[in-house]
Design a protein around this motif. Structure first.
Motif, PDB file in Angstrom:
ATOM      1  N   HIS A 136    -123.576 -19.758  31.399  1.00 35.28           N
ATOM      2  CA  HIS A 136    -122.769 -18.527  31.403  1.00 35.28           C
ATOM      3  C   HIS A 136    -123.173 -17.614  30.252  1.00 35.28           C
ATOM      4  CE1 HIS A 136    -118.530 -16.512  30.939  1.00 35.28           C
ATOM      5  NE2 HIS A 136    -119.404 -15.705  31.515  1.00 35.28           N
ATOM      6  N   ALA A 139    -122.295 -12.002  28.349  1.00 36.35           N
ATOM      7  CA  ALA A 139    -122.802 -10.635  28.298  1.00 36.35           C
ATOM      8  C   ALA A 139    -122.508  -9.998  29.625  1.00 36.35           C
ATOM      9  CB  ALA A 139    -124.310 -10.658  28.083  1.00 36.35           C
ATOM     10  N   TRP A 245    -112.990 -10.401  39.470  1.00 36.60           N
ATOM     11  CA  TRP A 245    -112.036 -10.932  38.502  1.00 36.60           C
ATOM     12  C   TRP A 245    -110.946 -11.778  39.127  1.00 36.60           C
ATOM     13  CZ3 TRP A 245    -112.155 -11.980  33.545  1.00 36.60           C
ATOM     14  CH2 TRP A 245    -113.230 -11.480  32.832  1.00 36.60           C
TER      15      TRP A 245
HETATM   16  O1  LIG Z   1    -117.234  -6.221  28.690  1.00 41.78           O
HETATM   17  C1  LIG Z   1    -117.129  -7.140  27.883  1.00 41.78           C
HETATM   18  O2  LIG Z   1    -116.724  -6.962  26.736  1.00 41.78           O
HETATM   19  C2  LIG Z   1    -117.528  -8.514  28.272  1.00 41.78           C
HETATM   20  O3  LIG Z   1    -117.340  -9.407  27.496  1.00 41.78           O
HETATM   21  C3  LIG Z   1    -118.135  -8.702  29.628  1.00 41.78           C
HETATM   22  C4  LIG Z   1    -118.053 -10.051  30.252  1.00 41.78           C
HETATM   23  C5  LIG Z   1    -117.400 -10.179  31.456  1.00 41.78           C
HETATM   24  C6  LIG Z   1    -117.337 -11.392  32.105  1.00 41.78           C
HETATM   25  C7  LIG Z   1    -117.938 -12.497  31.545  1.00 41.78           C
HETATM   26  O4  LIG Z   1    -117.874 -13.679  32.181  1.00 41.78           O
HETATM   27  C8  LIG Z   1    -118.615 -12.409  30.342  1.00 41.78           C
HETATM   28  C9  LIG Z   1    -118.672 -11.170  29.691  1.00 41.78           C
END
Ligand SMILES: O=C(O)C(=O)Cc1ccc(O)cc1
Ligand SMILES: NC(=O)C1=CN([C@@H]2O[C@H](COP(=O)(O)OP(=O)(O)OC[C@H]3O[C@@H](n4cnc5c(N)ncnc54)[C@H](O)[C@@H]3O)[C@@H](O)[C@H]2O)C=CC1
Length: 386
Positions: A136, A139, A245
């Protein structure tokens, strides 16, 4: 070594290609771009032909469908939504018996559990799971699809590698190598440990941002016009994709529910105190203490967030500069900061409502701040004194 492998910062790319990317949205296309620019052959596949064609057009690799004599991949990266990840991983393990397979889904335990269930049912053989190591990259951004892809997405960001009791060390090394080759910082964690961590640092923040932003749906436009940077900071990720999400939240249901229950308790305590203050007046006993406790605990929490590159959070000095809202203005400012030999550690931009100017907030090392303010003022910039 790949025949066409290129160099990154003088270091050889070690990922053995071809790499097949299944799911060519934000994550898959970003990975394809990062590998392809170093000459690693990338094969792109997506349930949506339009999505893979867009990733191909952007330079993230070649389409699987059009290359008949495509060589077998050495590594498969599954970058599809979490609810369909385990099926896509299982299919890749079956289709490419010589390949290491990883996924980049934001939840890890549920994917591993579903793969183990497939093995119990006989849909995967024992040795298949040895070639799977979940991962994972921490980022991303609040936009989906290849159009938002960026080859530098993973640069200096943690990339969790989650080996399990059946995975081989060769598979773990291949995934770790991929993470390093695209600029990530590998962090080894068990799937369950990962899920507990991301519940706090990523999943609950998403829910809180979404809930805060949802209050705005029936707020009068005039009130919204008063919004400053605080609201924007808290709600940036509320623009995220609901399809993605919802799968993340239900995929990490237990850990997220437990943290949200804690938030609910704190909210209940504060609401009770504020209702008393509303009824009896602001000085009613206990109300100030309840409000102060919430903000103070927040101070303690925010002070623990690591700074740039995962190091200890530094206190930077902030130099705020008024920038005209016109092409090239920010470029000129950055160039002149460079001429003054000052490094910008962090940067934020705030737009003044209804004015054609913005406030550029430059975070710099404290000992550089005064010289920067003086240097920029001498060059004609309006430096706003805090
Ligand atoms: O936009 C941000 O600050 C993030 O941290 C993005 C992000 C979204 C989902 C993940 O599983 C990991 C990172
Ligand atoms: N968006 C983010 O910031 C981050 C996302 N992730 C994870 O990366 C994965 C991908 O997320 P994004 O790239 O943001 O999503 P995205 O929506 O940009 O891309 C997903 C792609 O998968 C394709 N797809 C869906 N089902 C498929 C299937 N069964 N087979 C083949 N292709 C299929 C879609 O057509 C789409 O092109 C998710 O598991 C997510 O949890 C990880 C870190 C950050």
């Amino acid at each position: 070594m790949n025949p066409g492998a290129g160099l990154r910062d003088g270091a050889a790319i070690a990922t053995a290609g071809p790499v097949r990317v299944i799911g060519t949205g934000l994550l898959g296309a970003s990975l394809g771009l990062a590998l392809a620019r170093h000459g690693v052959p990338v094969q792109l596949a997506d349930a949506s032909p339009a999505a893979s064609a867009l990733a191909r057009d952007l330079g993230a690799g070649d389409l699987v469908a059009t290359a008949d004599a495509m060589p077998e991949p050495a590594l498969v990266v599954v970058a599809v939504p979490p609810d369909v990840t385990s099926d896509a991983v299982a299919e890749a393990l079956r289709a490419h018996p010589g390949a290491v397979v990883t996924d980049v889904a934001s939840v890890k335990a549920v994917v591993l559990a579903e793969l183990r269930a497939q093995r119990e049912r006989g849909d995967l053989i024992g040795s298949d799971l040895a070639r799977y190591v979940g991962s994972h990259p921490m980022a991303g951004r609040e936009r989906s699809g290849a159009a938002a892809a960026d080859p530098d997405l993973f640069a200096s960001r943690p990339w969790v590698i989650a080996p399990h009791e059946d995975s081989s060390s060769a598979a773990e090394l291949a995934v770790r190598t991929l993470a390093v080759d695209v600029g990530g910082i590998p962090v080894r964690m068990a799937a369950g440990e990962h899920d507990e961590a991301v519940a706090v640092v990523s999943h609950v923040p998403q829910v809180v941002a979404s809930l805060t932003a949802s209050l705005l749906t029936d707020t009068p436009t005039e009130a919204l016009g008063l919004a400053g940077q605080g609201l924007r900071d808290v709600t940036r990720i509320a623009a995220s994709d609901p399809r993605l999400w919802s799968a993340i939240l239900v995929g990490n249901a237990g850990a997220v529910a437990a943290r949200l229950a804690r938030v609910r308790e704190e909210i209940d305590t504060l609401v009770a105190a504020l209702e008393r203050a509303a009824a009896e007046g602001p000085l009613t006993p206990g109300a100030m203490a309840a409000a102060s406790a919430v903000v103070r605990r927040g101070n303690d929490g925010v002070a623990r967030i690591p700074g740039k590159h995962g190091g200890v959070r530094r206190t930077y000095a902030e130099v705020t500069v008024l920038v005209p809202d016109e092409p090239g203005a920010l470029g000129r400012l950055f160039a002149q900061v460079g001429e003054l030999d000052v490094n910008i550690e962090d940067f934020e931009m705030e737009h003044a409502p209804r004015q054609r100017v913005g406030l550029a907030m430059l975070s710099v090392m404290p000992d550089a701040a005064t010289a920067l303010e003086e240097g920029l003022t001498a060059r004609g910039w309006r430096v706003v004194v805090a």
